[in-house]
Design a protein around this motif. Structure first.
Motif, PDB file in Angstrom:
ATOM      1  N   ILE A  57     -15.379 -10.324 -10.807  1.00  0.00           N
ATOM      2  CA  ILE A  57     -14.873  -9.331 -11.760  1.00  0.00           C
ATOM      3  C   ILE A  57     -14.826  -7.954 -11.112  1.00  0.00           C
ATOM      4  O   ILE A  57     -13.851  -7.208 -11.267  1.00  0.00           O
ATOM      5  CB  ILE A  57     -15.743  -9.322 -13.035  1.00  0.00           C
ATOM      6  N   GLY A  58     -15.872  -7.598 -10.371  1.00  0.00           N
ATOM      7  CA  GLY A  58     -15.891  -6.312  -9.681  1.00  0.00           C
ATOM      8  C   GLY A  58     -14.773  -6.197  -8.659  1.00  0.00           C
ATOM      9  O   GLY A  58     -14.128  -5.152  -8.544  1.00  0.00           O
ATOM     10  N   GLY A  59     -14.532  -7.271  -7.909  1.00  0.00           N
ATOM     11  CA  GLY A  59     -13.431  -7.267  -6.941  1.00  0.00           C
ATOM     12  C   GLY A  59     -12.079  -7.112  -7.626  1.00  0.00           C
ATOM     13  O   GLY A  59     -11.224  -6.360  -7.160  1.00  0.00           O
ATOM     14  N   TRP A  60     -11.906  -7.812  -8.737  1.00  0.00           N
ATOM     15  CA  TRP A  60     -10.649  -7.697  -9.473  1.00  0.00           C
ATOM     16  C   TRP A  60     -10.448  -6.266  -9.973  1.00  0.00           C
ATOM     17  O   TRP A  60      -9.344  -5.721  -9.888  1.00  0.00           O
ATOM     18  CB  TRP A  60     -10.650  -8.679 -10.648  1.00  0.00           C
ATOM     19  N   LEU A  61     -11.524  -5.649 -10.458  1.00  0.00           N
ATOM     20  CA  LEU A  61     -11.419  -4.274 -10.928  1.00  0.00           C
ATOM     21  C   LEU A  61     -11.095  -3.306  -9.793  1.00  0.00           C
ATOM     22  O   LEU A  61     -10.327  -2.355  -9.976  1.00  0.00           O
ATOM     23  CB  LEU A  61     -12.712  -3.847 -11.629  1.00  0.00           C
ATOM     24  N   LEU A  62     -11.663  -3.548  -8.612  1.00  0.00           N
ATOM     25  CA  LEU A  62     -11.359  -2.697  -7.460  1.00  0.00           C
ATOM     26  C   LEU A  62      -9.897  -2.826  -7.045  1.00  0.00           C
ATOM     27  O   LEU A  62      -9.238  -1.826  -6.750  1.00  0.00           O
ATOM     28  CB  LEU A  62     -12.276  -3.035  -6.289  1.00  0.00           C
ATOM     29  N   VAL A  63      -9.384  -4.051  -7.017  1.00  0.00           N
ATOM     30  CA  VAL A  63      -7.978  -4.266  -6.676  1.00  0.00           C
ATOM     31  C   VAL A  63      -7.079  -3.591  -7.710  1.00  0.00           C
ATOM     32  O   VAL A  63      -6.101  -2.920  -7.368  1.00  0.00           O
ATOM     33  CB  VAL A  63      -7.662  -5.777  -6.574  1.00  0.00           C
ATOM     34  N   PHE A  64      -7.414  -3.738  -8.980  1.00  0.00           N
ATOM     35  CA  PHE A  64      -6.634  -3.120 -10.039  1.00  0.00           C
ATOM     36  C   PHE A  64      -6.624  -1.599  -9.898  1.00  0.00           C
ATOM     37  O   PHE A  64      -5.569  -0.957 -10.004  1.00  0.00           O
ATOM     38  CB  PHE A  64      -7.201  -3.522 -11.407  1.00  0.00           C
ATOM     39  N   ALA A  65      -7.798  -1.012  -9.636  1.00  0.00           N
ATOM     40  CA  ALA A  65      -7.889   0.441  -9.487  1.00  0.00           C
ATOM     41  C   ALA A  65      -7.081   0.921  -8.282  1.00  0.00           C
ATOM     42  O   ALA A  65      -6.394   1.947  -8.357  1.00  0.00           O
ATOM     43  CB  ALA A  65      -9.345   0.860  -9.344  1.00  0.00           C
ATOM     44  N   ALA A  66      -7.139   0.182  -7.188  1.00  0.00           N
ATOM     45  CA  ALA A  66      -6.384   0.569  -5.992  1.00  0.00           C
ATOM     46  C   ALA A  66      -4.881   0.502  -6.258  1.00  0.00           C
ATOM     47  O   ALA A  66      -4.128   1.395  -5.851  1.00  0.00           O
ATOM     48  CB  ALA A  66      -6.754  -0.334  -4.819  1.00  0.00           C
ATOM     49  N   ARG A  67      -4.430  -0.540  -6.943  1.00  0.00           N
ATOM     50  CA  ARG A  67      -2.993  -0.666  -7.253  1.00  0.00           C
ATOM     51  C   ARG A  67      -2.541   0.450  -8.188  1.00  0.00           C
ATOM     52  O   ARG A  67      -1.455   1.011  -8.019  1.00  0.00           O
ATOM     53  CB  ARG A  67      -2.712  -2.026  -7.885  1.00  0.00           C
ATOM     54  N   GLU A  68      -3.365   0.777  -9.178  1.00  0.00           N
ATOM     55  CA  GLU A  68      -3.008   1.855 -10.100  1.00  0.00           C
ATOM     56  C   GLU A  68      -2.952   3.196  -9.378  1.00  0.00           C
ATOM     57  O   GLU A  68      -2.064   4.006  -9.622  1.00  0.00           O
ATOM     58  CB  GLU A  68      -4.010   1.919 -11.241  1.00  0.00           C
ATOM     59  N   ARG A  69      -3.913   3.432  -8.487  1.00  0.00           N
ATOM     60  CA  ARG A  69      -3.931   4.694  -7.753  1.00  0.00           C
ATOM     61  C   ARG A  69      -2.700   4.803  -6.847  1.00  0.00           C
ATOM     62  O   ARG A  69      -2.067   5.841  -6.782  1.00  0.00           O
ATOM     63  CB  ARG A  69      -5.188   4.803  -6.908  1.00  0.00           C
ATOM     64  N   ARG A  70      -2.359   3.701  -6.170  1.00  0.00           N
ATOM     65  CA  ARG A  70      -1.185   3.708  -5.305  1.00  0.00           C
ATOM     66  C   ARG A  70       0.097   3.930  -6.118  1.00  0.00           C
ATOM     67  O   ARG A  70       0.976   4.677  -5.730  1.00  0.00           O
ATOM     68  CB  ARG A  70      -1.061   2.411  -4.514  1.00  0.00           C
ATOM     69  N   ALA A  71       0.172   3.291  -7.274  1.00  0.00           N
ATOM     70  CA  ALA A  71       1.358   3.460  -8.142  1.00  0.00           C
ATOM     71  C   ALA A  71       1.468   4.894  -8.642  1.00  0.00           C
ATOM     72  O   ALA A  71       2.552   5.449  -8.728  1.00  0.00           O
ATOM     73  CB  ALA A  71       1.297   2.481  -9.294  1.00  0.00           C
ATOM     74  N   ARG A  72       0.339   5.508  -8.976  1.00  0.00           N
ATOM     75  CA  ARG A  72       0.349   6.883  -9.462  1.00  0.00           C
ATOM     76  C   ARG A  72       0.793   7.837  -8.366  1.00  0.00           C
ATOM     77  O   ARG A  72       1.573   8.756  -8.620  1.00  0.00           O
ATOM     78  CB  ARG A  72      -1.031   7.273  -9.955  1.00  0.00           C
ATOM     79  N   HIS A  73       0.320   7.644  -7.146  1.00  0.00           N
ATOM     80  CA  HIS A  73       0.714   8.515  -6.041  1.00  0.00           C
ATOM     81  C   HIS A  73       2.174   8.271  -5.639  1.00  0.00           C
ATOM     82  O   HIS A  73       2.847   9.165  -5.188  1.00  0.00           O
ATOM     83  CB  HIS A  73      -0.191   8.308  -4.825  1.00  0.00           C
ATOM     84  N   HIS A  74       2.627   7.048  -5.801  1.00  0.00           N
ATOM     85  CA  HIS A  74       4.003   6.704  -5.451  1.00  0.00           C
ATOM     86  C   HIS A  74       5.005   7.385  -6.398  1.00  0.00           C
ATOM     87  O   HIS A  74       6.063   7.822  -5.985  1.00  0.00           O
ATOM     88  CB  HIS A  74       4.189   5.187  -5.481  1.00  0.00           C
ATOM     89  N   ARG A  75       4.636   7.485  -7.678  1.00  0.00           N
ATOM     90  CA  ARG A  75       5.519   8.091  -8.677  1.00  0.00           C
ATOM     91  C   ARG A  75       5.611   9.596  -8.530  1.00  0.00           C
ATOM     92  O   ARG A  75       6.589  10.209  -8.901  1.00  0.00           O
ATOM     93  CB  ARG A  75       5.036   7.771 -10.085  1.00  0.00           C
ATOM     94  N   SER A  76       4.562  10.223  -8.021  1.00  0.00           N
ATOM     95  CA  SER A  76       4.524  11.695  -7.936  1.00  0.00           C
ATOM     96  C   SER A  76       5.477  12.242  -6.896  1.00  0.00           C
ATOM     97  O   SER A  76       5.734  11.711  -5.895  1.00  0.00           O
ATOM     98  CB  SER A  76       3.116  12.176  -7.591  1.00  0.00           C
TER      99      SER A  76
END
Length: 52
Positions: free
Chosen positions: A33-52
């Motif tokens: 579960i912790g690994g899944w949350l880390l992957v999710f957070a990394a993808r969200e952070r990358r998506a947020r920086h990509h949109r900016s």
């Protein structure tokens, strides 16, 4: 986020169905579960920086 996962694991150990499984199984599940949350957070952070 890690604090939330740790708090939920401790609460599960004290109150939930995690008490009925071996400790190793609970730790493996928590790690997954912790690994899944880390992957999710990394993808969200990358998506947020990509949109900016």
């Amino acid at each position: 986020m890690i604090f939330l996962v740790a708090a939920l694991l401790v609460m599960g150990l004290l109150l939930g169905s995690v008490v009925h499984v071996p400790v190793q199984t609970a730790l493996i599940a928590a790690a997954c579960i912790g690994g899944w949350l880390l992957v999710f957070a990394a993808r969200e952070r990358r998506a947020r920086h990509h949109r900016s």
